[in-house]
Design a protein around this motif. Sequence first.
Motif, PDB file in Angstrom:
ATOM      1  N   MET A 288      58.475  -8.623  -2.555  1.00 30.58           N
ATOM      2  CA  MET A 288      59.458  -8.306  -1.519  1.00 30.58           C
ATOM      3  C   MET A 288      60.009  -9.571  -0.881  1.00 30.58           C
ATOM      4  SD  MET A 288      58.052  -4.799   0.273  1.00 30.58           S
ATOM      5  CE  MET A 288      56.404  -5.399   0.625  1.00 30.58           C
ATOM      6  N   SER A 289      59.164 -10.582  -0.692  1.00 31.27           N
ATOM      7  CA  SER A 289      59.636 -11.831  -0.084  1.00 31.27           C
ATOM      8  C   SER A 289      60.651 -12.540  -0.976  1.00 31.27           C
ATOM      9  CB  SER A 289      58.465 -12.760   0.232  1.00 31.27           C
ATOM     10  OG  SER A 289      57.944 -13.348  -0.943  1.00 31.27           O
ATOM     11  N   LEU A 290      60.574 -12.255  -2.278  1.00 34.99           N
ATOM     12  CA  LEU A 290      61.516 -12.852  -3.228  1.00 34.99           C
ATOM     13  C   LEU A 290      62.677 -11.927  -3.564  1.00 34.99           C
ATOM     14  CD1 LEU A 290      58.904 -14.437  -5.685  1.00 34.99           C
ATOM     15  CD2 LEU A 290      60.322 -15.628  -3.985  1.00 34.99           C
ATOM     16  N   GLY A 291      62.723 -10.756  -2.903  1.00 33.51           N
ATOM     17  CA  GLY A 291      63.794  -9.794  -3.174  1.00 33.51           C
ATOM     18  C   GLY A 291      63.655  -9.108  -4.517  1.00 33.51           C
ATOM     19  N   LEU A 292      62.432  -9.023  -5.017  1.00 33.28           N
ATOM     20  CA  LEU A 292      62.176  -8.424  -6.321  1.00 33.28           C
ATOM     21  C   LEU A 292      61.510  -7.066  -6.168  1.00 33.28           C
ATOM     22  CD1 LEU A 292      60.763 -11.642  -8.026  1.00 33.28           C
ATOM     23  CD2 LEU A 292      63.071 -10.689  -8.279  1.00 33.28           C
ATOM     24  N   LYS A 293      61.521  -6.284  -7.225  1.00 27.33           N
ATOM     25  CA  LYS A 293      60.917  -4.956  -7.222  1.00 27.33           C
ATOM     26  C   LYS A 293      59.404  -5.071  -6.988  1.00 27.33           C
ATOM     27  CE  LYS A 293      60.508  -0.844 -10.071  1.00 27.33           C
ATOM     28  NZ  LYS A 293      60.771  -0.226 -11.354  1.00 27.33           N
ATOM     29  N   PRO A 294      58.888  -4.384  -5.960  1.00 24.23           N
ATOM     30  CA  PRO A 294      57.463  -4.526  -5.650  1.00 24.23           C
ATOM     31  C   PRO A 294      56.526  -3.607  -6.436  1.00 24.23           C
ATOM     32  CG  PRO A 294      58.524  -3.260  -3.938  1.00 24.23           C
ATOM     33  CD  PRO A 294      59.603  -3.684  -4.905  1.00 24.23           C
ATOM     34  N   GLN A 295      57.032  -2.506  -6.974  1.00 25.12           N
ATOM     35  CA  GLN A 295      56.153  -1.552  -7.647  1.00 25.12           C
ATOM     36  C   GLN A 295      55.793  -2.022  -9.051  1.00 25.12           C
ATOM     37  OE1 GLN A 295      59.117  -0.523  -6.266  1.00 25.12           O
ATOM     38  NE2 GLN A 295      58.329   0.457  -4.434  1.00 25.12           N
ATOM     39  N   ALA A 296      54.499  -1.941  -9.366  1.00 23.18           N
ATOM     40  CA  ALA A 296      54.039  -2.279 -10.713  1.00 23.18           C
ATOM     41  C   ALA A 296      52.558  -1.970 -10.819  1.00 23.18           C
ATOM     42  CB  ALA A 296      54.270  -3.765 -11.010  1.00 23.18           C
ATOM     43  N   GLY A 297      52.146  -1.628 -12.012  1.00 24.74           N
ATOM     44  CA  GLY A 297      50.725  -1.557 -12.301  1.00 24.74           C
ATOM     45  C   GLY A 297      50.223  -2.968 -12.538  1.00 24.74           C
ATOM     46  N   LEU A 298      48.938  -3.106 -12.749  1.00 23.00           N
ATOM     47  CA  LEU A 298      48.338  -4.432 -12.909  1.00 23.00           C
ATOM     48  C   LEU A 298      48.945  -5.202 -14.082  1.00 23.00           C
ATOM     49  CD1 LEU A 298      46.267  -6.604 -12.223  1.00 23.00           C
ATOM     50  CD2 LEU A 298      44.559  -5.257 -13.469  1.00 23.00           C
ATOM     51  N   ALA A 299      49.046  -4.573 -15.243  1.00 19.29           N
ATOM     52  CA  ALA A 299      49.568  -5.275 -16.424  1.00 19.29           C
ATOM     53  C   ALA A 299      51.019  -5.701 -16.215  1.00 19.29           C
ATOM     54  CB  ALA A 299      49.441  -4.390 -17.667  1.00 19.29           C
ATOM     55  N   LYS A 300      51.837  -4.824 -15.663  1.00 19.51           N
ATOM     56  CA  LYS A 300      53.244  -5.156 -15.433  1.00 19.51           C
ATOM     57  C   LYS A 300      53.376  -6.239 -14.360  1.00 19.51           C
ATOM     58  CE  LYS A 300      56.465  -2.196 -16.094  1.00 19.51           C
ATOM     59  NZ  LYS A 300      57.333  -2.636 -17.121  1.00 19.51           N
ATOM     60  N   ALA A 301      52.528  -6.177 -13.340  1.00 18.14           N
ATOM     61  CA  ALA A 301      52.555  -7.209 -12.298  1.00 18.14           C
ATOM     62  C   ALA A 301      52.262  -8.573 -12.907  1.00 18.14           C
ATOM     63  CB  ALA A 301      51.545  -6.880 -11.208  1.00 18.14           C
ATOM     64  N   MET A 302      51.282  -8.615 -13.799  1.00 16.91           N
ATOM     65  CA  MET A 302      50.956  -9.886 -14.448  1.00 16.91           C
ATOM     66  C   MET A 302      52.139 -10.400 -15.253  1.00 16.91           C
ATOM     67  SD  MET A 302      46.975  -9.384 -15.482  1.00 16.91           S
ATOM     68  CE  MET A 302      46.704 -11.144 -15.814  1.00 16.91           C
ATOM     69  N   THR A 303      52.796  -9.497 -15.972  1.00 17.93           N
ATOM     70  CA  THR A 303      53.967  -9.888 -16.757  1.00 17.93           C
ATOM     71  C   THR A 303      55.072 -10.434 -15.863  1.00 17.93           C
ATOM     72  OG1 THR A 303      53.450  -8.221 -18.426  1.00 17.93           O
ATOM     73  CG2 THR A 303      55.711  -9.036 -18.379  1.00 17.93           C
ATOM     74  N   ARG A 304      55.261  -9.812 -14.717  1.00 16.49           N
ATOM     75  CA  ARG A 304      56.322 -10.237 -13.800  1.00 16.49           C
ATOM     76  C   ARG A 304      56.111 -11.635 -13.237  1.00 16.49           C
ATOM     77  NH1 ARG A 304      57.624  -4.672 -10.603  1.00 16.49           N
ATOM     78  NH2 ARG A 304      58.647  -3.671 -12.365  1.00 16.49           N
ATOM     79  N   VAL A 305      54.888 -12.112 -13.224  1.00 15.58           N
ATOM     80  CA  VAL A 305      54.642 -13.470 -12.728  1.00 15.58           C
ATOM     81  C   VAL A 305      54.354 -14.447 -13.861  1.00 15.58           C
ATOM     82  CG1 VAL A 305      53.869 -12.666 -10.460  1.00 15.58           C
ATOM     83  CG2 VAL A 305      52.180 -13.116 -12.248  1.00 15.58           C
ATOM     84  N   GLY A 306      54.574 -13.999 -15.097  1.00 15.06           N
ATOM     85  CA  GLY A 306      54.427 -14.893 -16.242  1.00 15.06           C
ATOM     86  C   GLY A 306      53.040 -14.950 -16.850  1.00 15.06           C
ATOM     87  N   LEU A 307      52.200 -13.978 -16.544  1.00  9.52           N
ATOM     88  CA  LEU A 307      50.854 -13.916 -17.121  1.00  9.52           C
ATOM     89  C   LEU A 307      50.776 -12.794 -18.147  1.00  9.52           C
ATOM     90  CD1 LEU A 307      48.822 -14.234 -13.792  1.00  9.52           C
ATOM     91  CD2 LEU A 307      49.242 -16.043 -15.474  1.00  9.52           C
ATOM     92  N   LYS A 308      49.735 -12.813 -18.950  1.00 12.05           N
ATOM     93  CA  LYS A 308      49.531 -11.774 -19.952  1.00 12.05           C
ATOM     94  C   LYS A 308      48.216 -11.056 -19.661  1.00 12.05           C
ATOM     95  CE  LYS A 308      49.676 -11.108 -24.940  1.00 12.05           C
ATOM     96  NZ  LYS A 308      48.735 -10.332 -25.473  1.00 12.05           N
TER      97      LYS A 308
END
Length: 126
Positions: free
Chosen positions: A77-97
């Motif tokens: 939210m602080s970056l103006g990005l979509k906040p909803q995600a499961g754990l795997a998708k959240a990791m992908t959104r920050v560049g992790l696998k």
Amino acid sequence: KLCGITQETLDTKGDTLVEGYELLKAMAVNHEVFPNPLTWGGSDCEFLRNQLGYESSGWFMGRRWMDVKTLFQLRQMSLGLKPQAGLAKAMTRVGLKFAGRKHDATDDSRNTFILAHHLLKGTPNA
């Protein structure tokens, strides 16, 4: 089905909830870790404590835990990005696998720690 746990496993191989809690407690004491756990979502610790029937005084994990999902959502939210995600998708959104099998307690725990560490380092979007 979601977690890959069968009734047979519970009946023949699984520890009781109390045994699992005591093993977790012993591991935390042995490794001298901070007792407040990291979770993905806020209800796991309360659910466990309620299931065990422990009052706050008998609970070694303390009164608080760090909800990594909330930390991720605040960051998004602080970056103006979509906040909803499961754990795997959240990791992908920050560049992790995500490594391992989703909804496997050991794999989810490891990945939650990796994501928390990444977020607390302040690493920008990949």
